[in-house]
Write a protein that holds these residues in place. Structure first.
Motif, mmCIF file in Angstrom:
data_model
loop_
_atom_site.group_PDB
_atom_site.id
_atom_site.type_symbol
_atom_site.label_atom_id
_atom_site.label_comp_id
_atom_site.label_asym_id
_atom_site.label_seq_id
_atom_site.Cartn_x
_atom_site.Cartn_y
_atom_site.Cartn_z
ATOM 1 N N GLY A 69 66.539 33.062 26.568
ATOM 2 C CA GLY A 69 65.437 32.478 25.804
ATOM 3 C C GLY A 69 64.228 32.220 26.683
ATOM 4 O O GLY A 69 64.287 32.378 27.920
ATOM 5 N N THR A 70 63.126 31.839 26.061
ATOM 6 C CA THR A 70 61.872 31.669 26.806
ATOM 7 C C THR A 70 61.210 30.328 26.507
ATOM 8 O O THR A 70 61.379 29.754 25.430
ATOM 9 C CB THR A 70 60.863 32.782 26.460
ATOM 10 N N VAL A 71 60.443 29.862 27.507
ATOM 11 C CA VAL A 71 59.609 28.666 27.374
ATOM 12 C C VAL A 71 58.191 29.068 27.766
ATOM 13 O O VAL A 71 57.968 29.603 28.849
ATOM 14 C CB VAL A 71 60.094 27.522 28.291
ATOM 15 N N ARG A 72 57.239 28.814 26.859
ATOM 16 C CA ARG A 72 55.830 29.090 27.147
ATOM 17 C C ARG A 72 55.058 27.781 27.064
ATOM 18 O O ARG A 72 55.238 27.000 26.138
ATOM 19 C CB ARG A 72 55.240 30.099 26.156
ATOM 20 N N GLN A 73 54.190 27.562 28.050
ATOM 21 C CA GLN A 73 53.344 26.373 28.073
ATOM 22 C C GLN A 73 51.900 26.817 28.210
ATOM 23 O O GLN A 73 51.565 27.544 29.142
ATOM 24 C CB GLN A 73 53.741 25.449 29.233
ATOM 25 N N ASP A 87 53.534 22.557 35.063
ATOM 26 C CA ASP A 87 52.512 21.521 34.896
ATOM 27 C C ASP A 87 53.055 20.386 34.030
ATOM 28 O O ASP A 87 52.818 20.342 32.822
ATOM 29 C CB ASP A 87 51.268 22.160 34.253
ATOM 30 N N PHE A 88 53.805 19.475 34.653
ATOM 31 C CA PHE A 88 54.321 18.336 33.891
ATOM 32 C C PHE A 88 54.471 17.118 34.795
ATOM 33 O O PHE A 88 54.559 17.221 36.022
ATOM 34 C CB PHE A 88 55.677 18.666 33.248
ATOM 35 N N GLY A 89 54.486 15.952 34.169
ATOM 36 C CA GLY A 89 54.884 14.716 34.822
ATOM 37 C C GLY A 89 56.134 14.235 34.110
ATOM 38 O O GLY A 89 56.291 14.463 32.913
ATOM 39 N N ALA A 156 52.704 5.637 35.488
ATOM 40 C CA ALA A 156 51.443 5.895 36.201
ATOM 41 C C ALA A 156 51.610 7.034 37.195
ATOM 42 O O ALA A 156 50.733 7.893 37.333
ATOM 43 C CB ALA A 156 50.978 4.619 36.918
ATOM 44 N N ARG A 157 52.750 7.061 37.905
ATOM 45 C CA ARG A 157 53.010 8.140 38.874
ATOM 46 C C ARG A 157 53.086 9.492 38.169
ATOM 47 O O ARG A 157 52.568 10.502 38.656
ATOM 48 C CB ARG A 157 54.306 7.861 39.633
ATOM 49 N N ALA A 158 53.721 9.512 36.980
ATOM 50 C CA ALA A 158 53.846 10.766 36.233
ATOM 51 C C ALA A 158 52.494 11.266 35.749
ATOM 52 O O ALA A 158 52.271 12.473 35.624
ATOM 53 C CB ALA A 158 54.791 10.569 35.045
ATOM 54 N N LEU A 159 51.581 10.327 35.475
ATOM 55 C CA LEU A 159 50.260 10.693 34.955
ATOM 56 C C LEU A 159 49.232 10.963 36.062
ATOM 57 O O LEU A 159 48.133 11.446 35.786
ATOM 58 C CB LEU A 159 49.722 9.571 34.055
ATOM 59 N N ALA A 160 49.600 10.659 37.303
ATOM 60 C CA ALA A 160 48.629 10.682 38.402
ATOM 61 C C ALA A 160 47.915 12.012 38.562
ATOM 62 O O ALA A 160 46.704 12.070 38.785
ATOM 63 C CB ALA A 160 49.315 10.287 39.709
ATOM 64 N N THR A 161 48.650 13.109 38.439
ATOM 65 C CA THR A 161 48.062 14.430 38.677
ATOM 66 C C THR A 161 47.460 15.037 37.401
ATOM 67 O O THR A 161 47.151 16.227 37.376
ATOM 68 C CB THR A 161 49.122 15.390 39.255
ATOM 69 N N SER A 162 47.314 14.198 36.363
ATOM 70 C CA SER A 162 46.776 14.646 35.063
ATOM 71 C C SER A 162 47.519 15.874 34.535
ATOM 72 O O SER A 162 46.927 16.927 34.263
ATOM 73 C CB SER A 162 45.276 14.967 35.185
ATOM 74 N N GLY A 164 49.527 18.528 32.105
ATOM 75 C CA GLY A 164 49.311 18.953 30.728
ATOM 76 C C GLY A 164 50.416 18.489 29.808
ATOM 77 O O GLY A 164 50.239 18.401 28.593
ATOM 78 N N LEU A 165 51.592 18.200 30.398
ATOM 79 C CA LEU A 165 52.764 17.835 29.615
ATOM 80 C C LEU A 165 53.440 16.631 30.258
ATOM 81 O O LEU A 165 53.664 16.608 31.467
ATOM 82 C CB LEU A 165 53.746 19.018 29.571
#
Length: 375
Positions: A69-73, A87-89, A156-162, A164-165
């Protein structure tokens, strides 16, 4: 009309999962799962332990690569990429903060790995501490923070690098009920303000109902139903969904016709179900949908009212804003009904243990399902 890459509000598909299968030896944890998540959406994967929800989240993150299967972001195939290139936190149930680093250094960790200027890192950390409501807690170590504060620092750490997901793996389950209720409201408000596409795993139906734009109900490695919280709760597709989300009366019976069911010695008009005549079924109705006659729209005590029956009150449980009442009628074949009644209804109708009242089971709220395969 929206095309297949947008929802009704015009949002684009941000995360596309197609026929995702994950096997651990002979065990199939995910079985050809397909799903679209829209840009800026908050989606909850909901289900019992072992249903595949965490495996699906880990496949999206690249922590457990799918068997097929596939995952597209954002229109990019990330199916084979390692986590570091996605690209995720992510926020875990256990917070996973570095105990030897202060809160501000924990938040700065991902930014420092990007080789940003110290001043830019410091500015971003200050912004994030403000964002999660902890502007003065930066110098403290995780052990000096409460569970709720640690979880905010992890967010906050997960959001630090802005990213996309944003991926949330049971982020509130380690907190006590009061903190959990407060923090889920804050997290949802923050997600809405930032507009970051978010996927959260939870086994807590209340959490999913209050936070999600859409809920993905999973069981045994497959998706049972996808819909808004209201849709999932009020229009369940299967007996599993009806049973898993909220309280539900379930009574065994058999089909009389397309919108009729027999339970014990009684017949009821039901929602249209299309099941074969005489087929064994489960009739299901939520406790709050059972209406005591003499209240509201059902003021008549006439026994000729559709789906009306006389019941004896066997037990009453006070739950603060309402009473949960156990009802019985021997003609139901031994099945008991739970009804949720307002305090005003209890007082007005003088309901007590041992008293007899008449209730109505509205046909449009009486669901008919095939028996569960595991029953």
């Amino acid at each position: 009309m929206a095309d297949e890459t947008t929802d009704n509000s015009g949002s684009k598909v941000y995360l596309q999962i197609d026929n995702l299968t994950k096997k651990f030896g002979n065990f199939v944890a995910l079985d050809s799962v397909s799903l679209e998540v829209y840009e800026g959406e908050f989606v909850c994967f909901l289900g019992p332990s072992g249903c595949g929800k965490t495996t699906l989240l880990r496949a999206i993150a690249g922590l457990d690569i799918q068997t097929s299967g596939t995952v597209r972001q954002a229109d990019v195939d990330i199916s084979a990429l390692p986590p570091s290139e996605r690209d995720f936190g992510i926020v875990f149930q256990s917070y996973a903060l570095f105990p030897n680093l202060t809160a501000e250094r924990n938040i700065a960790f991902g930014l420092e790995n990007q080789k940003l200027e110290k001043s830019a890192v410091a500015k971003r950390v200050t912004e994030l501490l403000e964002l999660v409501g902890l502007p003065d807690q930066g110098p403290k170590y995780p052990a000096q923070l409460s569970g709720g504060q640690q979880q905010r620092i992890a967010l906050a750490r997960a959001l630090a690098t802005s990213p996309g997901l944003l991926l949330l793996d049971e982020p509130l389950s380690a907190l006590d009920a009061k903190v959990r209720g407060h923090l889920r409201h804050e997290m949802k408000a923050l997600q809405r303000r930032l507009g970051v596409t978010t996927v959260m795993v939870t086994h807590d139906q209340e959490e999913a109902l209050t936070m999600a734009d859409r809920i993905v109900v999973m069981d045994q490695g497959v998706i049972e139903q996808v819909g808004t919280p209201t849709n999932i709760y009020r229009e369940p597709d299967t007996l599993f969904v009806a049973d898993f989300i909220g309280a539900m009366n379930q009574i065994e019976g058999h089909v009389n016709g397309d919108n009729s069911v027999s339970v014990g010695e009684l017949s009821f008009t039901s929602r249209n179900h299309g099941l074969a005549r005489e087929a064994p079924v489960v009739a299901a109705i939520r406790p709050e949908d059972i209406v005591p006659q003499g209240m509201g729209d059902y003021s008549s005590s006439d026994s000729n009212v559709e789906n009306s029956l006389e019941v004896e009150v066997e037990d009453m449980e006070f739950l603060g804003s309402f009473w949960r009442v156990s009802l019985n009628n021997s003609a139901l074949g031994g099945a008991a009904l739970m009804a949720d009644m307002s305090i005003n209804a209890i007082r007005s109708l003088e309901v007590n243990i041992g008293s007899t009242i008449r209730v109505k089971l509205p046909a449009d709220r009486l669901w008919i399902f095939p028996p569960s395969a595991s029953a």
